[in-house]
Design a protein around this motif. Sequence first.
Motif, PDB file in Angstrom:
ATOM      1  N   GLY A  61       0.817  -1.206   0.000  1.00 27.85           N
ATOM      2  CA  GLY A  61       0.000   0.000   0.000  1.00 27.85           C
ATOM      3  C   GLY A  61       0.851   1.257   0.000  1.00 27.85           C
ATOM      4  O   GLY A  61       0.578   2.217  -0.729  1.00 27.85           O
ATOM      5  N   ALA A  62       1.919   1.247   0.808  1.00 27.60           N
ATOM      6  CA  ALA A  62       2.825   2.401   0.853  1.00 27.60           C
ATOM      7  C   ALA A  62       3.455   2.624  -0.521  1.00 27.60           C
ATOM      8  O   ALA A  62       3.569   3.763  -0.989  1.00 27.60           O
ATOM      9  CB  ALA A  62       3.900   2.177   1.913  1.00 27.60           C
ATOM     10  N   PHE A  64       2.187   1.788  -3.444  1.00 25.87           N
ATOM     11  CA  PHE A  64       1.151   2.328  -4.334  1.00 25.87           C
ATOM     12  C   PHE A  64       0.984   3.838  -4.110  1.00 25.87           C
ATOM     13  O   PHE A  64       0.716   4.593  -5.041  1.00 25.87           O
ATOM     14  CB  PHE A  64      -0.196   1.640  -4.094  1.00 25.87           C
ATOM     15  CG  PHE A  64      -0.253   0.211  -4.568  1.00 25.87           C
ATOM     16  CD1 PHE A  64       0.560  -0.243  -5.596  1.00 25.87           C
ATOM     17  CD2 PHE A  64      -1.147  -0.684  -3.993  1.00 25.87           C
ATOM     18  CE1 PHE A  64       0.504  -1.559  -6.036  1.00 25.87           C
ATOM     19  CE2 PHE A  64      -1.219  -2.007  -4.425  1.00 25.87           C
ATOM     20  CZ  PHE A  64      -0.387  -2.435  -5.443  1.00 25.87           C
ATOM     21  N   ALA A  65       1.135   4.237  -2.857  1.00 26.20           N
ATOM     22  CA  ALA A  65       0.935   5.648  -2.513  1.00 26.20           C
ATOM     23  C   ALA A  65       2.196   6.479  -2.717  1.00 26.20           C
ATOM     24  O   ALA A  65       2.180   7.676  -2.474  1.00 26.20           O
ATOM     25  CB  ALA A  65       0.460   5.754  -1.062  1.00 26.20           C
TER      26      ALA A  65
ATOM     27  N   PHE B  40      -8.270  -1.051  -6.984  1.00 26.67           N
ATOM     28  CA  PHE B  40      -7.280  -2.136  -7.015  1.00 26.67           C
ATOM     29  C   PHE B  40      -7.936  -3.410  -6.495  1.00 26.67           C
ATOM     30  O   PHE B  40      -8.477  -3.447  -5.390  1.00 26.67           O
ATOM     31  CB  PHE B  40      -6.052  -1.790  -6.160  1.00 26.67           C
ATOM     32  CG  PHE B  40      -5.021  -2.885  -6.142  1.00 26.67           C
ATOM     33  CD1 PHE B  40      -4.285  -3.182  -7.281  1.00 26.67           C
ATOM     34  CD2 PHE B  40      -4.794  -3.638  -4.998  1.00 26.67           C
ATOM     35  CE1 PHE B  40      -3.336  -4.218  -7.286  1.00 26.67           C
ATOM     36  CE2 PHE B  40      -3.850  -4.666  -4.986  1.00 26.67           C
ATOM     37  CZ  PHE B  40      -3.124  -4.944  -6.133  1.00 26.67           C
ATOM     38  N   ILE B  56      -1.649   2.556   2.297  1.00 29.78           N
ATOM     39  CA  ILE B  56      -2.028   3.727   1.498  1.00 29.78           C
ATOM     40  C   ILE B  56      -2.466   4.869   2.415  1.00 29.78           C
ATOM     41  O   ILE B  56      -2.045   6.021   2.253  1.00 29.78           O
ATOM     42  CB  ILE B  56      -3.174   3.387   0.523  1.00 29.78           C
ATOM     43  CG1 ILE B  56      -2.736   2.307  -0.474  1.00 29.78           C
ATOM     44  CG2 ILE B  56      -3.628   4.639  -0.240  1.00 29.78           C
ATOM     45  CD1 ILE B  56      -3.884   1.728  -1.292  1.00 29.78           C
ATOM     46  N   ALA B  59       0.414   6.564   4.107  1.00 30.90           N
ATOM     47  CA  ALA B  59       1.330   7.279   3.196  1.00 30.90           C
ATOM     48  C   ALA B  59       0.651   8.469   2.515  1.00 30.90           C
ATOM     49  O   ALA B  59       1.328   9.397   2.086  1.00 30.90           O
ATOM     50  CB  ALA B  59       1.892   6.310   2.158  1.00 30.90           C
ATOM     51  N   GLN B  60      -0.665   8.411   2.393  1.00 26.42           N
ATOM     52  CA  GLN B  60      -1.407   9.541   1.799  1.00 26.42           C
ATOM     53  C   GLN B  60      -2.550   9.932   2.742  1.00 26.42           C
ATOM     54  O   GLN B  60      -3.716   9.603   2.496  1.00 26.42           O
ATOM     55  CB  GLN B  60      -1.977   9.166   0.416  1.00 26.42           C
ATOM     56  CG  GLN B  60      -0.910   9.054  -0.665  1.00 26.42           C
ATOM     57  CD  GLN B  60      -1.488   9.055  -2.076  1.00 26.42           C
ATOM     58  OE1 GLN B  60      -2.699   9.091  -2.282  1.00 26.42           O
ATOM     59  NE2 GLN B  60      -0.598   8.992  -3.062  1.00 26.42           N
ATOM     60  N   PHE B 188      -3.021   1.678 -10.906  1.00 25.65           N
ATOM     61  CA  PHE B 188      -3.516   2.110  -9.596  1.00 25.65           C
ATOM     62  C   PHE B 188      -2.569   3.127  -8.914  1.00 25.65           C
ATOM     63  O   PHE B 188      -3.002   4.235  -8.571  1.00 25.65           O
ATOM     64  CB  PHE B 188      -3.770   0.881  -8.712  1.00 25.65           C
ATOM     65  CG  PHE B 188      -4.320   1.166  -7.355  1.00 25.65           C
ATOM     66  CD1 PHE B 188      -5.578   1.728  -7.194  1.00 25.65           C
ATOM     67  CD2 PHE B 188      -3.578   0.860  -6.216  1.00 25.65           C
ATOM     68  CE1 PHE B 188      -6.084   1.983  -5.920  1.00 25.65           C
ATOM     69  CE2 PHE B 188      -4.082   1.104  -4.952  1.00 25.65           C
ATOM     70  CZ  PHE B 188      -5.334   1.677  -4.803  1.00 25.65           C
ATOM     71  N   PRO B 189      -1.282   2.802  -8.756  1.00 26.72           N
ATOM     72  CA  PRO B 189      -0.396   3.812  -8.146  1.00 26.72           C
ATOM     73  C   PRO B 189      -0.253   5.058  -9.014  1.00 26.72           C
ATOM     74  O   PRO B 189      -0.068   6.157  -8.479  1.00 26.72           O
ATOM     75  CB  PRO B 189       0.940   3.074  -7.999  1.00 26.72           C
ATOM     76  CG  PRO B 189       0.859   1.904  -8.888  1.00 26.72           C
ATOM     77  CD  PRO B 189      -0.580   1.527  -8.974  1.00 26.72           C
ATOM     78  N   LEU B 192      -3.045   7.183  -8.057  1.00 29.54           N
ATOM     79  CA  LEU B 192      -2.884   7.730  -6.707  1.00 29.54           C
ATOM     80  C   LEU B 192      -1.799   8.807  -6.644  1.00 29.54           C
ATOM     81  O   LEU B 192      -1.838   9.675  -5.773  1.00 29.54           O
ATOM     82  CB  LEU B 192      -2.514   6.600  -5.732  1.00 29.54           C
ATOM     83  CG  LEU B 192      -3.644   5.976  -4.927  1.00 29.54           C
ATOM     84  CD1 LEU B 192      -4.781   5.523  -5.802  1.00 29.54           C
ATOM     85  CD2 LEU B 192      -3.119   4.823  -4.092  1.00 29.54           C
ATOM     86  N   GLN B 193      -0.830   8.704  -7.534  1.00 25.94           N
ATOM     87  CA  GLN B 193       0.331   9.600  -7.429  1.00 25.94           C
ATOM     88  C   GLN B 193       0.318  10.741  -8.436  1.00 25.94           C
ATOM     89  O   GLN B 193       1.190  11.610  -8.394  1.00 25.94           O
ATOM     90  CB  GLN B 193       1.624   8.798  -7.594  1.00 25.94           C
ATOM     91  CG  GLN B 193       1.857   7.815  -6.457  1.00 25.94           C
ATOM     92  CD  GLN B 193       3.082   6.945  -6.683  1.00 25.94           C
ATOM     93  OE1 GLN B 193       4.110   7.414  -7.134  1.00 25.94           O
ATOM     94  NE2 GLN B 193       2.950   5.666  -6.393  1.00 25.94           N
TER      95      GLN B 193
END
Lengths: 172, 199
Positions: A61-62, A64-65, B40, B56, B59-60, B188-189, B192-193
């Motif tokens: 998850g990290a 992906f982010a 995802f 996720i 981190a966000q 997907f990333p 998100l990014q």
Amino acid sequence: MPVSVANSQVVYDAMKGVGITLLSALPETWLVHLIRLADEDPTMTLVRLAKEEEGVGVSAGAHFAGAKSAMLLQNHGFLQAINGIVGVSLLYKIPLLMLITDRGSFGEKDPWQTEGGKYTRPVLDALHIAHDDLRRPDEVQPKIAHAMTLAQASLSPVALLLQRDLMWEEPE
Amino acid sequence: MKRLDCLKAIYPRLEGCAVVTIMGAVAAELYSLGHRANFFYLEHAMGLASSVGLGIALAQPNRKVVVIDGDGSVLMNLGGLTTLARSRPNNLVHLIFDNETLLSVGGGAPGGYKWFTTATATGTDLAEIARAAGFPRSLMVRELGDFEEAALDAINGDQLSCIVAKVDAEMPKSFLIDVHMLENRFEFPRALQTKGGVI
């Protein structure tokens, strides 16, 4: 406790140096200072896991982010996480840096640590996971940097095995 | 209550969220409503969808994360509920469709026949487990209107939430997902990014 404070700091600084902002961990004796350093660092996110396999998901998850992460675990934690490593990291091609305290090798006094240590390298090899040992403080920074580079480039798990010589100070 | 109707009720609100689903029926039915780059589908590693969501969310922290889970998967990682609760990201919503069976791995059959039930069929209450694990908000719903209200409230809110929805053990019309796992893994990333992307 004769776990090396100085070398734990060297390992921690090297992880910070490669841009790691999230660590997931379960404690084991050799990891106590590393986990404490992460806990005391307001710029580090420390995820205290209930079981190691979760950490594989957290690191995915990290990633992906857009964040770099690592897992701190021990031989049996690695063995516990295998399904996640196969079903998330390998299947989906996701970088995963694992720092595994390598118990059960020469000098091990705890009988209960002696079995898990025997299988760590064969299982890493069976999964084609690149791995290296961290034995001396002067090799810590370059090897952690190289391991992170390879994990990111190959989109794969990579393991560093923290050795007794690095983590334990008491003469055996 | 049908899983698909629940998904339809929240589908428009998922725009801009990071959505992580489990494998099987949940993934297939969300996909059937229209794939988006911010979805995802974790097609393996049962139990880890919420762990991926946690990574996720941490981190966000400004991104809303919606994990769409199932009783069979959650029961494989009950400890993960405690990790979520103690990490307590206020941007994560954990939706659990509870059909009381391991439907997607062969425990169900057309017509709703359950030949491999989970422990929720014999009294285990996942909403109570999540609450006792330390989720600040956890509830069980049995009616579509209640689900819609609770799920939208949680997604619009600012609190780690768990909503367990009791649903029929019904097969999806199709298990087809015409987006390759790796395509999904890379888009997907990127979603998100990317600044100005799906957020």
